[in-house]
Write a protein that holds these residues in place. Structure first.
Motif, PDB file in Angstrom:
ATOM      1  N   ARG A 206       0.821  -1.221   0.000  1.00 57.45           N
ATOM      2  CA  ARG A 206       0.000   0.000   0.000  1.00 57.45           C
ATOM      3  C   ARG A 206       0.848   1.262   0.000  1.00 57.45           C
ATOM      4  NH1 ARG A 206      -4.149  -2.398   4.262  1.00 57.45           N
ATOM      5  NH2 ARG A 206      -5.629  -3.298   2.802  1.00 57.45           N
ATOM      6  N   GLN A 207       2.062   1.179   0.538  1.00 61.01           N
ATOM      7  CA  GLN A 207       2.959   2.335   0.599  1.00 61.01           C
ATOM      8  C   GLN A 207       3.804   2.498  -0.657  1.00 61.01           C
ATOM      9  OE1 GLN A 207       2.625   4.443   3.168  1.00 61.01           O
ATOM     10  NE2 GLN A 207       1.025   3.036   3.828  1.00 61.01           N
ATOM     11  N   ALA A 208       3.776   1.521  -1.547  1.00 58.57           N
ATOM     12  CA  ALA A 208       4.587   1.583  -2.760  1.00 58.57           C
ATOM     13  C   ALA A 208       4.130   2.729  -3.656  1.00 58.57           C
ATOM     14  CB  ALA A 208       4.499   0.256  -3.520  1.00 58.57           C
ATOM     15  N   ARG A 209       5.073   3.287  -4.385  1.00 59.58           N
ATOM     16  CA  ARG A 209       4.788   4.342  -5.353  1.00 59.58           C
ATOM     17  C   ARG A 209       5.432   3.965  -6.676  1.00 59.58           C
ATOM     18  NH1 ARG A 209       1.483   4.958  -2.260  1.00 59.58           N
ATOM     19  NH2 ARG A 209       1.144   6.667  -0.834  1.00 59.58           N
ATOM     20  N   PHE A 210       4.709   4.276  -7.752  1.00 56.68           N
ATOM     21  CA  PHE A 210       5.175   3.939  -9.089  1.00 56.68           C
ATOM     22  C   PHE A 210       5.231   5.194  -9.944  1.00 56.68           C
ATOM     23  CE2 PHE A 210       3.427   0.180  -7.189  1.00 56.68           C
ATOM     24  CZ  PHE A 210       4.346  -0.806  -7.528  1.00 56.68           C
ATOM     25  N   ASN A 211       5.859   5.076 -11.096  1.00 56.08           N
ATOM     26  CA  ASN A 211       5.963   6.208 -12.000  1.00 56.08           C
ATOM     27  C   ASN A 211       4.587   6.612 -12.508  1.00 56.08           C
ATOM     28  OD1 ASN A 211       8.748   6.147 -11.741  1.00 56.08           O
ATOM     29  ND2 ASN A 211       9.007   4.825 -13.507  1.00 56.08           N
ATOM     30  N   VAL A 212       4.425   7.902 -12.777  1.00 58.29           N
ATOM     31  CA  VAL A 212       3.178   8.422 -13.340  1.00 58.29           C
ATOM     32  C   VAL A 212       3.018   7.873 -14.755  1.00 58.29           C
ATOM     33  CG1 VAL A 212       2.012  10.528 -14.089  1.00 58.29           C
ATOM     34  CG2 VAL A 212       3.277  10.503 -11.941  1.00 58.29           C
ATOM     35  N   ASP A 213       1.803   7.441 -15.101  1.00 61.08           N
ATOM     36  CA  ASP A 213       1.504   6.923 -16.439  1.00 61.08           C
ATOM     37  C   ASP A 213       0.130   7.415 -16.847  1.00 61.08           C
ATOM     38  OD1 ASP A 213       1.097   5.585 -18.793  1.00 61.08           O
ATOM     39  OD2 ASP A 213       1.303   3.578 -17.953  1.00 61.08           O
ATOM     40  N   ASN A 214       0.092   8.505 -17.577  1.00 59.58           N
ATOM     41  CA  ASN A 214      -1.178   9.101 -17.975  1.00 59.58           C
ATOM     42  C   ASN A 214      -1.847   8.371 -19.138  1.00 59.58           C
ATOM     43  OD1 ASN A 214      -1.195  11.155 -16.014  1.00 59.58           O
ATOM     44  ND2 ASN A 214       0.314  12.279 -17.200  1.00 59.58           N
ATOM     45  N   SER A 215      -1.193   7.356 -19.689  1.00 61.74           N
ATOM     46  CA  SER A 215      -1.780   6.630 -20.818  1.00 61.74           C
ATOM     47  C   SER A 215      -2.817   5.596 -20.372  1.00 61.74           C
ATOM     48  CB  SER A 215      -0.689   5.932 -21.637  1.00 61.74           C
ATOM     49  OG  SER A 215      -0.068   4.918 -20.872  1.00 61.74           O
ATOM     50  N   SER A 216      -2.824   5.272 -19.078  1.00 64.20           N
ATOM     51  CA  SER A 216      -3.754   4.270 -18.565  1.00 64.20           C
ATOM     52  C   SER A 216      -4.287   4.741 -17.213  1.00 64.20           C
ATOM     53  CB  SER A 216      -3.045   2.928 -18.401  1.00 64.20           C
ATOM     54  OG  SER A 216      -3.901   1.973 -17.840  1.00 64.20           O
ATOM     55  N   PRO A 217      -5.615   4.783 -17.028  1.00 62.41           N
ATOM     56  CA  PRO A 217      -6.159   5.268 -15.763  1.00 62.41           C
ATOM     57  C   PRO A 217      -5.823   4.379 -14.571  1.00 62.41           C
ATOM     58  CG  PRO A 217      -7.923   4.458 -17.169  1.00 62.41           C
ATOM     59  CD  PRO A 217      -6.656   4.413 -17.968  1.00 62.41           C
ATOM     60  N   VAL A 218      -5.806   3.073 -14.771  1.00 58.55           N
ATOM     61  CA  VAL A 218      -5.504   2.139 -13.682  1.00 58.55           C
ATOM     62  C   VAL A 218      -4.692   0.985 -14.257  1.00 58.55           C
ATOM     63  CG1 VAL A 218      -6.472   0.523 -12.000  1.00 58.55           C
ATOM     64  CG2 VAL A 218      -7.618   2.685 -12.413  1.00 58.55           C
ATOM     65  N   GLN A 219      -3.679   0.579 -13.514  1.00 63.05           N
ATOM     66  CA  GLN A 219      -2.900  -0.589 -13.902  1.00 63.05           C
ATOM     67  C   GLN A 219      -3.003  -1.622 -12.794  1.00 63.05           C
ATOM     68  OE1 GLN A 219       1.070   0.127 -15.288  1.00 63.05           O
ATOM     69  NE2 GLN A 219       0.500   2.051 -16.231  1.00 63.05           N
ATOM     70  N   GLN A 220      -2.930  -2.882 -13.168  1.00 66.76           N
ATOM     71  CA  GLN A 220      -2.986  -3.975 -12.201  1.00 66.76           C
ATOM     72  C   GLN A 220      -1.715  -4.791 -12.303  1.00 66.76           C
ATOM     73  OE1 GLN A 220      -7.154  -5.159 -13.638  1.00 66.76           O
ATOM     74  NE2 GLN A 220      -7.068  -5.850 -11.502  1.00 66.76           N
ATOM     75  N   GLY A 221      -1.349  -5.406 -11.187  1.00 67.34           N
ATOM     76  CA  GLY A 221      -0.176  -6.257 -11.180  1.00 67.34           C
ATOM     77  C   GLY A 221      -0.021  -6.921  -9.833  1.00 67.34           C
ATOM     78  N   THR A 222       1.140  -7.477  -9.609  1.00 70.49           N
ATOM     79  CA  THR A 222       1.438  -8.120  -8.332  1.00 70.49           C
ATOM     80  C   THR A 222       2.805  -7.694  -7.840  1.00 70.49           C
ATOM     81  OG1 THR A 222       2.404 -10.077  -9.366  1.00 70.49           O
ATOM     82  CG2 THR A 222       0.050 -10.177  -8.850  1.00 70.49           C
ATOM     83  N   ILE A 223       2.960  -7.769  -6.536  1.00 67.02           N
ATOM     84  CA  ILE A 223       4.275  -7.618  -5.895  1.00 67.02           C
ATOM     85  C   ILE A 223       4.480  -8.893  -5.103  1.00 67.02           C
ATOM     86  CG2 ILE A 223       5.685  -6.319  -4.268  1.00 67.02           C
ATOM     87  CD1 ILE A 223       3.859  -3.898  -4.753  1.00 67.02           C
ATOM     88  N   THR A 224       5.642  -9.492  -5.238  1.00 67.06           N
ATOM     89  CA  THR A 224       5.968 -10.705  -4.494  1.00 67.06           C
ATOM     90  C   THR A 224       7.028 -10.380  -3.456  1.00 67.06           C
ATOM     91  OG1 THR A 224       5.475 -12.082  -6.419  1.00 67.06           O
ATOM     92  CG2 THR A 224       6.812 -13.079  -4.665  1.00 67.06           C
ATOM     93  N   TYR A 225       6.711 -10.677  -2.205  1.00 65.62           N
ATOM     94  CA  TYR A 225       7.648 -10.462  -1.104  1.00 65.62           C
ATOM     95  C   TYR A 225       8.165 -11.809  -0.636  1.00 65.62           C
ATOM     96  CZ  TYR A 225       5.815  -5.725  -0.823  1.00 65.62           C
ATOM     97  OH  TYR A 225       5.444  -4.430  -1.107  1.00 65.62           O
ATOM     98  N   ILE A 226       9.473 -11.896  -0.467  1.00 64.42           N
ATOM     99  CA  ILE A 226      10.122 -13.103   0.052  1.00 64.42           C
ATOM    100  C   ILE A 226      10.573 -12.803   1.475  1.00 64.42           C
ATOM    101  CG2 ILE A 226      11.953 -14.799  -0.253  1.00 64.42           C
ATOM    102  CD1 ILE A 226       9.994 -14.693  -2.622  1.00 64.42           C
ATOM    103  N   PHE A 227       9.999 -13.519   2.432  1.00 65.51           N
ATOM    104  CA  PHE A 227      10.348 -13.331   3.839  1.00 65.51           C
ATOM    105  C   PHE A 227      11.319 -14.413   4.280  1.00 65.51           C
ATOM    106  CE2 PHE A 227       6.272 -11.239   3.400  1.00 65.51           C
ATOM    107  CZ  PHE A 227       6.429 -10.087   4.160  1.00 65.51           C
ATOM    108  N   LYS A 228      12.363 -13.987   4.958  1.00 63.60           N
ATOM    109  CA  LYS A 228      13.332 -14.914   5.534  1.00 63.60           C
ATOM    110  C   LYS A 228      13.230 -14.825   7.049  1.00 63.60           C
ATOM    111  CE  LYS A 228      15.989 -15.200   1.585  1.00 63.60           C
ATOM    112  NZ  LYS A 228      16.257 -16.376   0.918  1.00 63.60           N
ATOM    113  N   MET A 229      13.443 -15.928   7.724  1.00 61.26           N
ATOM    114  CA  MET A 229      13.312 -15.962   9.181  1.00 61.26           C
ATOM    115  C   MET A 229      14.305 -14.981   9.807  1.00 61.26           C
ATOM    116  SD  MET A 229      12.987 -19.227  11.716  1.00 61.26           S
ATOM    117  CE  MET A 229      12.120 -20.083  10.460  1.00 61.26           C
ATOM    118  N   GLN A 230      13.805 -14.206  10.785  1.00 62.29           N
ATOM    119  CA  GLN A 230      14.658 -13.227  11.475  1.00 62.29           C
ATOM    120  C   GLN A 230      15.142 -13.784  12.790  1.00 62.29           C
ATOM    121  OE1 GLN A 230      12.285  -9.649  11.823  1.00 62.29           O
ATOM    122  NE2 GLN A 230      12.902  -9.000   9.801  1.00 62.29           N
TER     123      GLN A 230
END
Length: 78
Positions: free
Chosen positions: A54-78
């Motif tokens: 939710r905190q991620a920010r992407f480049n402005v793209d006025n050619s498309s009103p909404v874009q969809q995608g995924t972000i994959t997070y890899i968690f390692k044991m702390q």
């Protein structure tokens, strides 16, 4: 744009996939956990991944009103 690292304190690991919708201004409008591709349902890791997405920010793209995608997070044991 920027992709913040999740903040978490769990003795667990795995991959969490988050589906996102991004406005043309580069702001995340929605972020939801996706079980397909994820290897864990650990609530701490899922919550950390969704919050970071939710905190991620992407480049402005006025050619498309909404874009969809995924972000994959890899968690390692702390």
């Amino acid at each position: 744009g920027s992709l913040p690292k999740p903040s978490y304190n769990a003795k667990a690991e795995g991959r969490v996939v988050v589906e996102i919708r991004v406005s043309s201004a580069g702001k995340v409008q929605s972020a939801t956990y996706r079980s397909k591709g994820s290897t864990t349902q650990n609530t701490v890791l899922v919550r950390a991944a969704v919050e970071a997405a939710r905190q991620a920010r992407f480049n402005v793209d006025n050619s498309s009103p909404v874009q969809q995608g995924t972000i994959t997070y890899i968690f390692k044991m702390q």
